[in-house]
Design an enzyme around this catalytic site. Sequence first.
Site, PDB file in Angstrom:
ATOM      1  N   TYR A  33       0.838  -1.217   0.000  1.00  0.00           N
ATOM      2  CA  TYR A  33       0.000   0.000   0.000  1.00  0.00           C
ATOM      3  C   TYR A  33       0.873   1.268   0.000  1.00  0.00           C
ATOM      4  O   TYR A  33       0.677   2.182  -0.806  1.00  0.00           O
ATOM      5  CB  TYR A  33      -0.925  -0.042   1.221  1.00  0.00           C
ATOM      6  N   VAL A  41      -2.945  13.253  -0.307  1.00  0.00           N
ATOM      7  CA  VAL A  41      -2.278  14.182   0.615  1.00  0.00           C
ATOM      8  C   VAL A  41      -0.962  14.750   0.053  1.00  0.00           C
ATOM      9  O   VAL A  41      -0.367  15.629   0.662  1.00  0.00           O
ATOM     10  CB  VAL A  41      -2.035  13.578   2.028  1.00  0.00           C
ATOM     11  N   TYR A  74     -12.905  12.254   0.833  1.00  0.00           N
ATOM     12  CA  TYR A  74     -13.120  11.944   2.268  1.00  0.00           C
ATOM     13  C   TYR A  74     -14.328  12.707   2.798  1.00  0.00           C
ATOM     14  O   TYR A  74     -15.353  12.795   2.126  1.00  0.00           O
ATOM     15  CB  TYR A  74     -11.855  12.242   3.083  1.00  0.00           C
TER      16      TYR A  74
HETATM   17  N1  GLU Z   1      -0.486   7.157   1.975  1.00  0.00           N
HETATM   18  C1  GLU Z   1      -1.404   8.081   2.603  1.00  0.00           C
HETATM   19  C2  GLU Z   1      -1.889   7.498   3.917  1.00  0.00           C
HETATM   20  O1  GLU Z   1      -2.144   6.346   3.970  1.00  0.00           O
HETATM   21  C3  GLU Z   1      -2.553   8.362   1.686  1.00  0.00           C
HETATM   22  C4  GLU Z   1      -3.568   9.330   2.255  1.00  0.00           C
HETATM   23  C5  GLU Z   1      -4.039  10.340   1.262  1.00  0.00           C
HETATM   24  O2  GLU Z   1      -3.408  10.634   0.278  1.00  0.00           O
HETATM   25  O3  GLU Z   1      -5.124  10.896   1.498  1.00  0.00           O
HETATM   26  O4  GLU Z   1      -2.024   8.165   4.900  1.00  0.00           O
END
Ligand code: GLU
Length: 304
Positions: free
Chosen positions: A192, A258, A240
């Site tokens: 991931y 993010v 989100y």
């Molecule tokens: N790799 C980031 C995390 O798991 C992705 C979150 C995002 O981009 O919103 O926190």
Amino acid sequence: MPSHLPEILSQLNADMRSDSDWGEVAAYIPELAGIAPDQFGIAVATADGQLYSAGDAETPFSVQSVTKVFTLAVALGRSGDQLWKRVGREPSGRAFNSIVQLEAEEGRPRNPFINAGAIVVTDELLAGRAPRETLGEIVQFVRTAAEDEDIHINQRVAESENAHGHRNYALAHFLASTGNLKNAPEKTLGTYFHHCAIEMTARQLAMAGRFLIDSPQLPRMIMPPRIRRLNALMLTCGHYDGSGDFAYRVGLPAKSGVGGGILAIVPGVASVAVWSPGLNRYGNSLKGTEAMALLARQMGWSIF
Ligand code: GLU
């Protein structure tokens, strides 16, 4: 495509740079914490084969959660509707890394775009494959979509997140405790973190997003019913707990990350990538969201 699009993009670039509030970069991933927030790039790839851009559209950035659209497309291609036994399709109304909802709902994440859901999708992709093969498949999908082989994973970003990803470890261990994780948390999370660490420029991301436009003018990577469903999930879950606000302001399916990237789709017309690393309170690009709202209004782009 209206001939004034290049002028609109360069005006947007100038407008974004004339304001001093750039938001805050994602400091919880140390490797991303040092990125200067005052950067902005935008690119539009159209169904009729044009590419327009302005600002820092050639600067590579960490796509982070934007990758969840590509991994979901690959996972649905592999597992089909079976995947929905493990993850839902409802907006979460919670932060991207919320733990409380996962416990309340007994380990079935609300949707594939929040972290818990994307961890389950990654776990599903690992069935019968090693992490290296799974990552190879995801990166190859992205490269094919973008028609660009120069797209890579940034190992430093992946390692930095792995070393500090305590919330994601909490989510993965909780998923494991409910039986909704088939691989060891370390294995699924390692995969991931690596696909989140894919880097692209705004130009490359706009090109890669074309597989979601659904136009007979473009090479087809997935079938139209699935394109529509991915777009539906982007609209309802792509930002989100800011998804409703983004749909209200922009009116297009989109996915944020993010790293400050946003991929938005104008069905039948174009794929838009915008990048500005400073985030708003929902963890979505501040200037990217503003620019998307202005662009959609000026172009008359909306699915409504
Ligand atoms: N790799 C980031 C995390 O798991 C992705 C979150 C995002 O981009 O919103 O926190």
